[in-house]
Every structure is written in structure tokens, then in C-alpha cells.
Design a protein around this motif. Structure first.
Motif, mmCIF file in Angstrom:
data_model
loop_
_atom_site.group_PDB
_atom_site.id
_atom_site.type_symbol
_atom_site.label_atom_id
_atom_site.label_comp_id
_atom_site.label_asym_id
_atom_site.label_seq_id
_atom_site.Cartn_x
_atom_site.Cartn_y
_atom_site.Cartn_z
ATOM 1 N N ALA A 154 0.828 -1.213 0.000
ATOM 2 C CA ALA A 154 0.000 0.000 0.000
ATOM 3 C C ALA A 154 0.856 1.254 0.000
ATOM 4 O O ALA A 154 1.838 1.355 0.736
ATOM 5 N N HIS A 155 0.470 2.225 -0.823
ATOM 6 C CA HIS A 155 1.102 3.543 -0.878
ATOM 7 C C HIS A 155 0.039 4.617 -0.687
ATOM 8 O O HIS A 155 -1.168 4.362 -0.842
ATOM 9 N N LEU A 156 0.499 5.801 -0.351
ATOM 10 C CA LEU A 156 -0.366 6.969 -0.281
ATOM 11 C C LEU A 156 0.395 8.170 -0.806
ATOM 12 O O LEU A 156 1.622 8.126 -0.958
ATOM 13 N N ASP A 157 -0.325 9.246 -1.088
ATOM 14 C CA ASP A 157 0.310 10.488 -1.529
ATOM 15 C C ASP A 157 0.829 11.244 -0.314
ATOM 16 O O ASP A 157 0.091 11.447 0.656
ATOM 17 N N LYS A 158 2.091 11.684 -0.375
ATOM 18 C CA LYS A 158 2.661 12.415 0.756
ATOM 19 C C LYS A 158 2.485 13.918 0.630
ATOM 20 O O LYS A 158 2.829 14.669 1.549
ATOM 21 N N SER A 159 1.927 14.387 -0.469
ATOM 22 C CA SER A 159 1.642 15.817 -0.652
ATOM 23 C C SER A 159 0.493 15.949 -1.642
ATOM 24 O O SER A 159 -0.007 14.964 -2.180
ATOM 25 N N GLY A 160 0.087 17.209 -1.891
ATOM 26 C CA GLY A 160 -0.994 17.445 -2.831
ATOM 27 C C GLY A 160 -2.342 17.633 -2.171
ATOM 28 O O GLY A 160 -3.368 17.616 -2.863
ATOM 29 N N TYR A 161 -2.374 17.817 -0.861
ATOM 30 C CA TYR A 161 -3.623 18.022 -0.136
ATOM 31 C C TYR A 161 -3.848 19.515 0.088
ATOM 32 O O TYR A 161 -2.907 20.254 0.362
ATOM 33 N N TYR A 162 -5.087 19.956 -0.014
ATOM 34 C CA TYR A 162 -5.378 21.368 0.180
ATOM 35 C C TYR A 162 -6.825 21.546 0.632
ATOM 36 O O TYR A 162 -7.635 20.615 0.575
ATOM 37 N N ALA A 163 -7.121 22.758 1.108
ATOM 38 C CA ALA A 163 -8.470 23.076 1.598
ATOM 39 C C ALA A 163 -8.968 24.346 0.936
ATOM 40 O O ALA A 163 -8.183 25.233 0.581
ATOM 41 N N GLN A 164 -10.280 24.422 0.785
ATOM 42 C CA GLN A 164 -10.926 25.624 0.259
ATOM 43 C C GLN A 164 -12.045 26.037 1.210
ATOM 44 O O GLN A 164 -12.610 25.201 1.921
ATOM 45 N N ALA A 165 -12.341 27.320 1.209
ATOM 46 C CA ALA A 165 -13.422 27.820 2.056
ATOM 47 C C ALA A 165 -14.737 27.170 1.655
ATOM 48 O O ALA A 165 -15.008 26.953 0.474
ATOM 49 N N ARG A 166 -15.539 26.850 2.655
ATOM 50 C CA ARG A 166 -16.879 26.313 2.412
ATOM 51 C C ARG A 166 -17.876 27.444 2.635
ATOM 52 O O ARG A 166 -17.958 27.989 3.738
ATOM 53 N N ASN A 167 -18.601 27.798 1.603
ATOM 54 C CA ASN A 167 -19.496 28.947 1.670
ATOM 55 C C ASN A 167 -20.926 28.537 1.998
ATOM 56 O O ASN A 167 -21.387 27.467 1.609
ATOM 57 N N ASP A 168 -21.605 29.411 2.694
ATOM 58 C CA ASP A 168 -23.018 29.239 2.986
ATOM 59 C C ASP A 168 -23.792 29.382 1.673
ATOM 60 O O ASP A 168 -23.652 30.384 0.960
ATOM 61 N N ILE A 169 -24.614 28.381 1.334
ATOM 62 C CA ILE A 169 -25.318 28.425 0.050
ATOM 63 C C ILE A 169 -26.368 29.534 0.013
ATOM 64 O O ILE A 169 -26.790 29.963 -1.057
ATOM 65 N N ARG A 170 -26.772 30.030 1.168
ATOM 66 C CA ARG A 170 -27.785 31.091 1.212
ATOM 67 C C ARG A 170 -27.165 32.470 1.063
ATOM 68 O O ARG A 170 -27.691 33.317 0.348
ATOM 69 N N THR A 171 -26.036 32.698 1.735
ATOM 70 C CA THR A 171 -25.445 34.037 1.750
ATOM 71 C C THR A 171 -24.195 34.153 0.890
ATOM 72 O O THR A 171 -23.800 35.258 0.523
ATOM 73 N N GLY A 172 -23.552 33.031 0.598
ATOM 74 C CA GLY A 172 -22.307 33.064 -0.145
ATOM 75 C C GLY A 172 -21.098 33.371 0.721
ATOM 76 O O GLY A 172 -19.967 33.391 0.226
ATOM 77 N N ASN A 173 -21.303 33.585 2.013
ATOM 78 C CA ASN A 173 -20.205 33.894 2.918
ATOM 79 C C ASN A 173 -19.559 32.610 3.443
ATOM 80 O O ASN A 173 -20.225 31.574 3.599
ATOM 81 N N PRO A 174 -18.251 32.658 3.760
ATOM 82 C CA PRO A 174 -17.583 31.468 4.302
ATOM 83 C C PRO A 174 -18.203 31.040 5.631
ATOM 84 O O PRO A 174 -18.526 31.872 6.476
ATOM 85 N N LEU A 175 -18.367 29.734 5.787
ATOM 86 C CA LEU A 175 -18.892 29.186 7.031
ATOM 87 C C LEU A 175 -17.782 29.116 8.076
ATOM 88 O O LEU A 175 -16.624 28.814 7.763
#
Length: 289
Positions: A154-175
């Protein structure tokens, strides 16, 4: 223990879904069923429940240690529906966990601390849910392991992970304290992955409560359950090391013949140890030392 049906299992909820933690394992195929069950039994779950077709076999010694429920996991909506029925039937405060076969839960120091200790500390920090990252595992030699699954290599990726803001679908603002996380095989082969399935975050450990609903994107109806930490400091997070994406990509005719190998320059052998996942930043110990 064998149950006649999902309803039969729910009828016994008052004896099973009390305090937990209870592991709900949904078996989609015959790949690594026994190792998945053994792994979660060894972590110290008070009950392990396998939802699987009658045609699938498991070793006799495991049959005596788990609950087995006849179930077809082929339709994702049915899995989410079953989990929500279990939440509704469970005693308030019961810790639940869910995953699929060929997925293995890891958390900080899991080699020396059981899952009851983990959740006991998490509850003391006034947390009722724990974020986990689904870390894609894969075999490097697809000629030897054509389904993409090999525990030994078994192998896994040691890099390439990232996060993005999750926005409220009603207001468009970040949760607040919510992010969408990406990476692994499903990021590298995103052209073969539906957009709704590309995220790697899953709230896999959580406490049952009235009116709580698991949504079809692995989030919950209770916003605080979807947060990665409390407002005051970092909290524990976990990792689910999973062959599920590799299996799907090699099973799907649209992607199977386009993937000769999952290996790339950022692949590294998986050590099957929480220390490696901590060192790679793939889970967080929080204040638990």
C-alpha cells in the motif's frame, strides 16, 4: 450475531446503540472484509456491525464477535438512509462511526490508546463530532493487484492536499470553522470522479442526537458537527485510510484502461502507523498528548 434485516437490527437498538462507540461498516464488495472488521475490533469499538449481502462470507471467528445485517450497499442513498435510521434509533449521546470495507480508521496514538480513550477525551473538550480525512491508499503494481488493493504494498500520496473555504449556500459567505478538503487519488484523477465525490473530509465519528441527519455529501444537518475544531483551539482529527477510490477507478471501464499505475513522484509506502500520518499532517493531535 445475525440479524434478520435492518429493521430487525433497529428493533434491538436499546441493547446495542446505547453508549458506544459502535462501528457501522458497509460492505460494498468482497475486498478485504475480514481485515476491515478485525482492524476496527482491535481499536476497541464496543460493537462492530457489518451491513453486507448474504452471499458474502466472513471467517467463523469474526461471526461470533460482530453483528451482521443483510444489506445491499450498492445504492449510496440507501446507505445514508440506513445511517439516519440508526441515528434516530440510538440513545442520545451514543458515539457512532461509519466506513466501508477496505477502509481503516487511524487516529493519533491509536497503537497504544483505544477508541474509547479517544472519544472520552474528545467529549471532555465538549466536542460531539470528529473530522476525519479519507486518505487514498493504492497498490503500486496494478499487474499484481489489478483491483488497486494490496495491504502489503500500500502507498499513499505524501503531498498534494489542500483546503478551500466552504461557503453558505444562502449568503455566499464562508462558514465558520468549515472547509472543503481535497487531495489524493481523487484529486489526481478528478476527471474520472464526480464533482460531489472529490472531497476527502468525512465526519465519521459523531454522537447521536434527536433530529440529527446525515446528508448525502457526508455532512450533517447540525452545523457544529461539520466543523474541524472548536472556537478556542485545535481539536483531534482522524484519518480513514481507504482503498475505495482506487477500487472504483479500476472497476470503472471509463477509467480503468487509462490508469496503468497510481504511482507518482509523491507516492510513499504506507507504514500502517499513526506516526506517519501525523508527520505528513494528515491528522491533528490537538491537545491530546
Amino acid at each position: 450475531m445475525m440479524h434478520s434485516s435492518l429493521q430487525g437490527f433497529l428493533d434491538d437498538a436499546e441493547k446495542i446503540l446505547i453508549k458506544g462507540p459502535v462501528a457501522l461498516i458497509f460492505v460494498e464488495d468482497k475486498v478485504e472484509i475480514a481485515t476491515t472488521l478485525r482492524h476496527h475490533l482491535d481499536l476497541g469499538f464496543t460493537e462492530v456491525v457489518a451491513f453486507m449481502p448474504d452471499a458474502f462470507d466472513i471467517p467463523y471467528d469474526l461471526e461470533k464477535r460482530i453483528h451482521r445485517v443483510p444489506f445491499d450497499c450498492g445504492v449510496p442513498a440507501l446507505v445514508f438512509s440506513a445511517i439516519n435510521k440508526i441515528i434516530a434509533a440510538a440513545e442520545t449521546g451514543c458515539w457512532l462511526y461509519y466506513c466501508y470495507n477496505a477502509e481503516y480508521l487511524f487516529y493519533p496514538f491509536c497503537e497504544t490508546r483505544n477508541v474509547l480513550e479517544l472519544l472520552g477525551f474528545h467529549a471532555e473538550e465538549r466536542r460531539e463530532a470528529m473530522l476525519s480525512y479519507v486518505i487514498d491508499l493504492y497498490a503500486t503494481d496494478l499487474e499484481i493487484a489489478p483491483d488497486g488493493v494490496s495491504l502489503e504494498t500500500a502507498h499513499l500520496d505524501k503531498s498534494g492536499y489542500y483546503a478551500q473555504a466552504r461557503n453558505d449556500i444562502r449568503t455566499g459567505n464562508p462558514l465558520e470553522r468549515q472547509l472543503d478538503f481535497y487531495g489524493g487519488v481523487r484529486w489526481r484523477y478528478e476527471e474520472h470522479i464526480p464533482a460531489a465525490s472529490r472531497k476527502i473530509d468525512r465526519i465519521s465519528l459523531f454522537r447521536a442526537k434527536p433530529d440529527l441527519v446525515l446528508l448525502d455529501d457526508h455532512r450533517f444537518s447540525e452545523p457544529e458537527y461539520n466543523t474541524y475544531a472548536c472556537p478556542w483551539h485545535h481539536n483531534l482529527t482522524a484519518a480513514i485510510c481507504s482503498f475505495r477510490t482506487a477500487k472504483a477507478l479500476k472497476r470503472n471501464p471509463g477509467s480503468s484502461f487509462e490508469i496503468d499505475s497510481f504511482h507518482w513522484h509523491n507516492s510513499t509506502p504506507f507504514d500502517w502507523h499513526s506516526r506517519q500520518l501525523l508527520d505528513l499532517g494528515l491528522m491533528e493531535p490537538g491537545q491530546w498528548f
